[in-house]
Design a protein around this motif. Structure first.
Motif, PDB file in Angstrom:
ATOM      1  N   GLY A  13       0.838  -1.201   0.000  1.00  8.14           N
ATOM      2  CA  GLY A  13       0.000   0.000   0.000  1.00  8.14           C
ATOM      3  C   GLY A  13       0.871   1.249   0.000  1.00  8.14           C
ATOM      4  N   PRO A  14       1.556   1.513   1.131  1.00  6.40           N
ATOM      5  CA  PRO A  14       2.375   2.722   1.179  1.00  6.40           C
ATOM      6  C   PRO A  14       3.488   2.766   0.117  1.00  6.40           C
ATOM      7  CG  PRO A  14       1.960   1.926   3.384  1.00  6.40           C
ATOM      8  CD  PRO A  14       1.398   0.893   2.463  1.00  6.40           C
ATOM      9  N   VAL A  15       4.108   1.600  -0.176  1.00  6.11           N
ATOM     10  CA  VAL A  15       5.177   1.602  -1.194  1.00  6.11           C
ATOM     11  C   VAL A  15       4.583   2.059  -2.539  1.00  6.11           C
ATOM     12  CG1 VAL A  15       6.797   0.180  -2.506  1.00  6.11           C
ATOM     13  CG2 VAL A  15       6.517  -0.185  -0.044  1.00  6.11           C
ATOM     14  N   GLY A  16       3.434   1.493  -2.887  1.00  3.81           N
ATOM     15  CA  GLY A  16       2.770   1.867  -4.141  1.00  3.81           C
ATOM     16  C   GLY A  16       2.308   3.313  -4.112  1.00  3.81           C
ATOM     17  N   ALA A  17       1.814   3.740  -2.946  1.00  2.02           N
ATOM     18  CA  ALA A  17       1.355   5.132  -2.828  1.00  2.02           C
ATOM     19  C   ALA A  17       2.519   6.099  -3.058  1.00  2.02           C
ATOM     20  CB  ALA A  17       0.733   5.358  -1.448  1.00  2.02           C
ATOM     21  N   ILE A  18       3.683   5.724  -2.491  1.00  2.00           N
ATOM     22  CA  ILE A  18       4.870   6.583  -2.664  1.00  2.00           C
ATOM     23  C   ILE A  18       5.308   6.593  -4.135  1.00  2.00           C
ATOM     24  CG2 ILE A  18       7.357   6.711  -2.125  1.00  2.00           C
ATOM     25  CD1 ILE A  18       6.525   5.819   0.784  1.00  2.00           C
ATOM     26  N   ALA A  19       5.213   5.429  -4.795  1.00  2.00           N
ATOM     27  CA  ALA A  19       5.569   5.356  -6.219  1.00  2.00           C
ATOM     28  C   ALA A  19       4.634   6.248  -7.042  1.00  2.00           C
ATOM     29  CB  ALA A  19       5.485   3.916  -6.709  1.00  2.00           C
ATOM     30  N   LEU A  20       3.333   6.148  -6.789  1.00  2.00           N
ATOM     31  CA  LEU A  20       2.365   6.977  -7.530  1.00  2.00           C
ATOM     32  C   LEU A  20       2.585   8.460  -7.221  1.00  2.00           C
ATOM     33  CD1 LEU A  20      -0.892   4.841  -7.076  1.00  2.00           C
ATOM     34  CD2 LEU A  20       0.278   5.334  -9.248  1.00  2.00           C
ATOM     35  N   TYR A  21       2.870   8.736  -5.944  1.00  2.00           N
ATOM     36  CA  TYR A  21       3.133  10.110  -5.498  1.00  2.00           C
ATOM     37  C   TYR A  21       4.254  10.726  -6.348  1.00  2.00           C
ATOM     38  CZ  TYR A  21       3.994  13.879  -2.032  1.00  2.00           C
ATOM     39  OH  TYR A  21       4.141  15.081  -1.395  1.00  2.00           O
ATOM     40  N   GLY A  22       5.355   9.970  -6.508  1.00  2.00           N
ATOM     41  CA  GLY A  22       6.507  10.469  -7.275  1.00  2.00           C
ATOM     42  C   GLY A  22       6.159  10.681  -8.740  1.00  2.00           C
ATOM     43  N   ALA A  23       5.414   9.712  -9.306  1.00  3.29           N
ATOM     44  CA  ALA A  23       5.064   9.812 -10.732  1.00  3.29           C
ATOM     45  C   ALA A  23       4.167  11.022 -10.979  1.00  3.29           C
ATOM     46  CB  ALA A  23       4.374   8.527 -11.183  1.00  3.29           C
ATOM     47  N   ILE A  24       3.187  11.223 -10.067  1.00  6.10           N
ATOM     48  CA  ILE A  24       2.251  12.341 -10.241  1.00  6.10           C
ATOM     49  C   ILE A  24       2.992  13.674 -10.118  1.00  6.10           C
ATOM     50  CG2 ILE A  24       0.284  13.508  -9.135  1.00  6.10           C
ATOM     51  CD1 ILE A  24      -0.749  10.578  -8.528  1.00  6.10           C
ATOM     52  N   GLU A  25       3.947  13.729  -9.209  1.00  6.85           N
ATOM     53  CA  GLU A  25       4.757  14.960  -9.101  1.00  6.85           C
ATOM     54  C   GLU A  25       5.513  15.229 -10.400  1.00  6.85           C
ATOM     55  OE1 GLU A  25       7.283  14.776  -5.599  1.00  6.85           O
ATOM     56  OE2 GLU A  25       6.088  16.426  -4.744  1.00  6.85           O
ATOM     57  N   LYS A  26       6.064  14.148 -11.006  1.00  4.46           N
ATOM     58  CA  LYS A  26       6.819  14.315 -12.260  1.00  4.46           C
ATOM     59  C   LYS A  26       5.907  14.786 -13.392  1.00  4.46           C
ATOM     60  CE  LYS A  26      10.419  10.982 -11.248  1.00  4.46           C
ATOM     61  NZ  LYS A  26      10.558   9.539 -11.173  1.00  4.46           N
ATOM     62  N   LEU A  27       4.604  14.503 -13.274  1.00  2.00           N
ATOM     63  CA  LEU A  27       3.657  14.960 -14.300  1.00  2.00           C
ATOM     64  C   LEU A  27       3.145  16.365 -13.998  1.00  2.00           C
ATOM     65  CD1 LEU A  27       1.528  11.713 -14.802  1.00  2.00           C
ATOM     66  CD2 LEU A  27       3.501  12.479 -16.108  1.00  2.00           C
ATOM     67  N   GLY A  28       3.671  16.977 -12.936  1.00  2.00           N
ATOM     68  CA  GLY A  28       3.264  18.341 -12.607  1.00  2.00           C
ATOM     69  C   GLY A  28       2.048  18.407 -11.693  1.00  2.00           C
ATOM     70  N   GLY A  29       1.682  17.278 -11.080  1.00  2.00           N
ATOM     71  CA  GLY A  29       0.515  17.261 -10.198  1.00  2.00           C
ATOM     72  C   GLY A  29       0.884  17.453  -8.734  1.00  2.00           C
ATOM     73  N   HIS A  30      -0.171  17.590  -7.916  1.00  3.05           N
ATOM     74  CA  HIS A  30       0.029  17.788  -6.472  1.00  3.05           C
ATOM     75  C   HIS A  30      -0.605  16.632  -5.718  1.00  3.05           C
ATOM     76  CE1 HIS A  30       1.557  21.782  -7.191  1.00  3.05           C
ATOM     77  NE2 HIS A  30       0.537  21.965  -8.029  1.00  3.05           N
TER      78      HIS A  30
END
Lengths: 591, 241
Positions: free
Chosen positions: A381-398
């Motif tokens: 859960g948290p590992v995946g959440a952190i992965a998605l968090y990083g990807a979304i930041e790279k796409l310019g999201g918050h």
């Protein structure tokens, strides 16, 4: 250099790229693919730029042997394609191993095929093009305009990892599936049209013409009612693709890729380029008729076709890749997710990736995670959440991770995080603060039909679970949920499919449900597709061990063993790292 | 009125053709050259290709970047400016190129027939062909094939009734009031009066051909030895007779 060796050249096989442009002033013709549409698809399937050298095969009979590990795609005329003794589909990218023999039969429908390989065939261009024009002795493998001959070596690079692209049958050109009794060619009137009387034009547009034996890359001579312009000849002038010239015998000739650059016969106008792809697939005795079209309509159709191509390139090919990833992520079937995955509409990962791609930059993305285990939180859960968090930041999201204690304390300060409290529905407050553009749940326990939360052993864990379900329900934006057991948020979408599993299933629903053997892996699967959509290698720097170490330092436990180890659902960190590497290879990224 | 001096028509979905209504002349050729130069600059990114000919310019554009209204406007502007300006036939980049030619019945199988039909001696035909300054009116038919005009009325001869299957590279030929040098072996129906040793098209050279549309051309008679000395060959020619 490695490449493909020509074992049999067939009737006529020519190297063609987009064509030779900008050389008309010295009398050089364009050359290039007769059926541009099929040519473009051959290159798109190989992820090549449009102007990449392919082989144009006329009537069939080409046999190649591979001296390279790569891929190839064949498009165009309907033909039996064999890799060794195995029949394979056209309009599909196939893996080729050194030593394989590729055999094209003779065509059932159509006259021209295109064979492309990733990166294209490598040779020195002549006047900025590799297109072969035999009549001009220019282009092709050695630059002298020769057709392929047995013994030729077509140099190309090794490719080991390509997505399994294919063009679905529904998107393949109809006229190449079944022979049409009469092919309609749209015509933009022009040139000397004023010298063709109303009656002559009526005759021309009502008639059915037959393709004569005199049809080749220079042009197609047609036979049918003779047309008589009121002038015999004109001063020689430039001829464009598709020009319909009418010589003294009144039998029209449609001038094609290898046409002379200038000529002195009267011309009625030109065949619309999108229909030239159809004409170029016809052979002698097949029938055509003409239909006038305005230049504005022609331009409109070109723009629409371009948009359709762009969309097809981006999306149609990716469906297969998404399916492959979906199957791969449940291939271990740790908790019965294979059967559950089969109940989901195919392409769920691609749709989720597109949602993230579209919504990330529009505002805040809420990511709910955290499954209570042994008084702490589990690593899945948290590992995946952190992965998605990083990807979304790279796409310019918050991104904002939404969770309860003790996970909140572990993440707060390192990530934007929001704490939700036990026994309290704070959904209205959370939604008003963040006004999310997308809400994601990854491995969050979901409410069952009685409103309580249960772990995978059926133990009521409601006192340890805050309410993220209400945020999912009330968010005024798309929602994505990920689970691997049946008791997570989102599983309400597939209540029937979970009946046979030994689990207290959640009834909380979402817009797009994704399943995987381990929920964290689903995050990597989505990011792999985001990499394709954005053309960025978003998984490149993923260090699974480092993320687990960070969580472990903050008290995480393995959801299966209950131990504070660098593992997810009982599997070592290296397993996930290997999985990420495989996903990168599937999406065409490799070191 | 300037708008009577040219017309613009649609040729195809991505091509417009400009016709100058004055017909073939060295002045028309000079104007065409000037318009082409202007269009290459003005249309740059939207331009796919351009074909100047005797009295026309075909402009092929990228229809996903622009439309026929915009291209027509550029064409109109360029044509108007140049036609109304005092462009002279000698203006522009108009170099003089001299092409050596070995005129003989050995190297020109139609020379004797052409002379007798014109009521001239072979030497008179050669004199007339070499004393005229020609213009490159158009390039086409094959890479490097330059249409040169105008041939003196006295030696103008219609095309052969039956074209030859193979005409050797370098053949100097006449058709009506045009003359040309075949840049490569090809089928052809023009009357062959000699051979030119100069390579008219070489894909590996820069520029790949010695002539451009608008250039002035003169032929200079050379002997058989000179012809062979300049790298000319007769063998291929004799083989096809």
């Amino acid at each position: 250099m490695n490449g493909f060796k020509v074992k049999q050249s067939g009737v006529l096989s020519l190297i063609q790229d987009s064509g030779r442009f900008g050389q008309h002033h010295i009398g050089l013709t364009v050359g290039g693919p007769m059926d541009r549409e099929s040519f473009q698809w051959a290159n798109f399937l190989c992820n090549n730029p449009e102007n990449t050298p392919t082989i144009e095969i006329t009537l069939g009979g080409l046999v190649l042997t591979a001296d390279v590990d790569s891929y190839l795609a064949v498009t165009g005329a309907k033909v039996d394609i064999k890799i060794n003794s195995r029949l394979v589909n056209a309009w599909t990218l196939h893996k080729i191993k050194s030593g394989d023999q590729i055999t094209l039969g003779f065509f059932a429908v159509g006259t021209r095929c295109y064979l492309a390989v990733p990166g294209g065939f490598k040779m020195t261009p002549v006047f900025n093009s590799n297109s072969t024009v035999c009549r001009e002795s220019i282009g092709g493998l050695n630059g002298h305009g020769c057709a392929l001959a047995s013994g030729d070596l077509l140099p190309c690079d090794n490719y080991y990892h390509m997505p399994a692209f294919y063009l679905p049958v529904s998107a393949q050109p109809l006229h190449l599936k079944n022979l049409q009794p009469v092919t309609t060619l749209r015509v933009i009137l022009g040139y000397q049209e004023a010298y063709f009387s109303h009656q002559q034009k009526q005759l021309f547009f009502r008639a059915i013409y037959e393709v004569s034996e005199l049809n080749d890359r220079m042009g197609y001579r047609l036979t049918g009612p003779a047309i008589a312009p009121s002038i015999d000849g004109i001063l020689s002038e430039g001829i464009c693709l598709g020009a319909i010239q009418v010589p003294a015998n009144g039998q029209p000739i449609v001038l094609l890729n290898d046409r002379q650059t200038i000529g002195g016969y009267p011309k009625l106008g030109s065949v619309f380029s999108l229909d030239i792809s159809k004409l170029a697939q016809l052979s002698a005795t097949e029938k055509v008729r003409f239909e006038p079209i305005s230049i504005e309509d022609a331009h409109n159709l070109l723009h629409l076709k371009n948009m359709q191509n762009l969309r097809s390139q981006r999306q149609i090919n990716h469906n297969k890749l998404s399916e492959d990833i979906e199957n791969f992520l449940v291939s271990r079937n740790l908790r019965g997710m294979q059967a559950v995955s089969a109940c989901l509409e195919k392409g769920s990962y691609l749709r989720a990736a597109r949602l993230i791609h579209q919504c990330a930059a529009l505002g805040t993305v809420l990511i709910g995670t955290g499954f209570p285990v042994n008084g702490s939180f589990e690593t899945d859960g948290p590992v995946g959440a952190i992965a998605l968090y990083g990807a979304i930041e790279k796409l310019g999201g918050h991104p904002v991770i939404v969770c309860e204690q003790p996970l909140f304390d572990a993440l707060d300060g390192h990530f934007n995080a929001h704490e939700i409290l036990f026994d309290d529905d704070t959904s209205a407050e959370v939604i008003s603060i963040y006004n999310p553009s997308l809400t994601i749940s990854i491995e969050r326990p979901g409410q069952t039909d009685n409103g309580c939360y249960y772990n995978m052993r059926g133990v009521d864990i409601s006192s340890k679970c805050a309410d993220f379900d209400s945020i999912m329900r009330k968010s005024n934006c798309p929602t994505i949920a990920i689970g691997d057991g049946g008791n997570e948020i989102g599983m309400g979408n597939i209540t029937n499919a979970l009946k046979d599993l030994d689990i207290r299933a959640s009834t909380t629903t979402c817009d797009e449900l994704l399943v995987a053997d381990i929920s964290n892996w689903a995050a990597h699967g989505i990011i792999a597709l985001l990499s394709v959509l954005t053309a960025k290698d978003l998984l490149k720097n993923w260090d699974n061990n480092a993320v687990l170490q960070f969580l472990s330092n903050n008290g995480s436990v393995d959801g299966v063993t209950g131990e504070n180890t660098l593992s997810e659902d009982g599997l070592a960190s290296s397993e996930s790292q290997l999985l990420v590497q495989t996903l990168r290879q599937m999406t065409g990224h490799e070191d | 009125m300037s708008n009577e001096k040219f017309s613009i028509s649609i040729a195809g979905e991505n091509a417009l053709i400009l016709h100058l209504t004055d017909g073939i002349s060295t002045l028309t050729t000079a104007k065409i050259q000037a318009i082409v130069t202007d269009l290459r600059e003005k249309l740059s990114a939207s331009l796919i290709d351009i074909i100047p000919s005797y009295a026309s310019i075909l402009v092929i554009y990228e229809p996903l970047h622009t439309d026929h209204f915009a291209v027509r406007k550029s064409l109109q502007k360029a044509a108007k400016n140049i036609i109304e300006s005092r462009t002279k036939s000698s203006d522009g980049i108009s170099k003089l190129v001299t092409l050596p030619a070995y005129y003989s019945t050995d190297s020109g199988p139609d020379l004797a027939t052409l002379a007798s039909e014109a009521g001239l001696s072979i030497n008179q035909v050669i004199d007339i062909h070499t004393s005229t300054e020609y213009r490159v009116y158009a390039i086409g038919f094959a890479p490097g094939f330059a249409y040169l005009g105008e041939v003196d009325q006295k030696i103008a001869t219609p095309r052969l009734a039956t074209p030859r299957q193979k005409v050797p590279r370098g053949s100097v030929a006449i058709a009506d009031r045009q003359t040309a040098v075949y840049p490569a072996e090809s089928p052809g129906g023009w009357n062959i009066i000699g051979l030119c040793p100069t390579l008219m098209f070489d894909p590996l050279a820069t520029p790949s051909m010695p002539l451009a549309t608008g250039d002035r051309v003169m032929f200079e008679p050379i002997t058989r030895d000179q012809f062979l000395g300049l790298g000319g060959t007769l063998g291929r020619f004799e083989a096809i007779r």
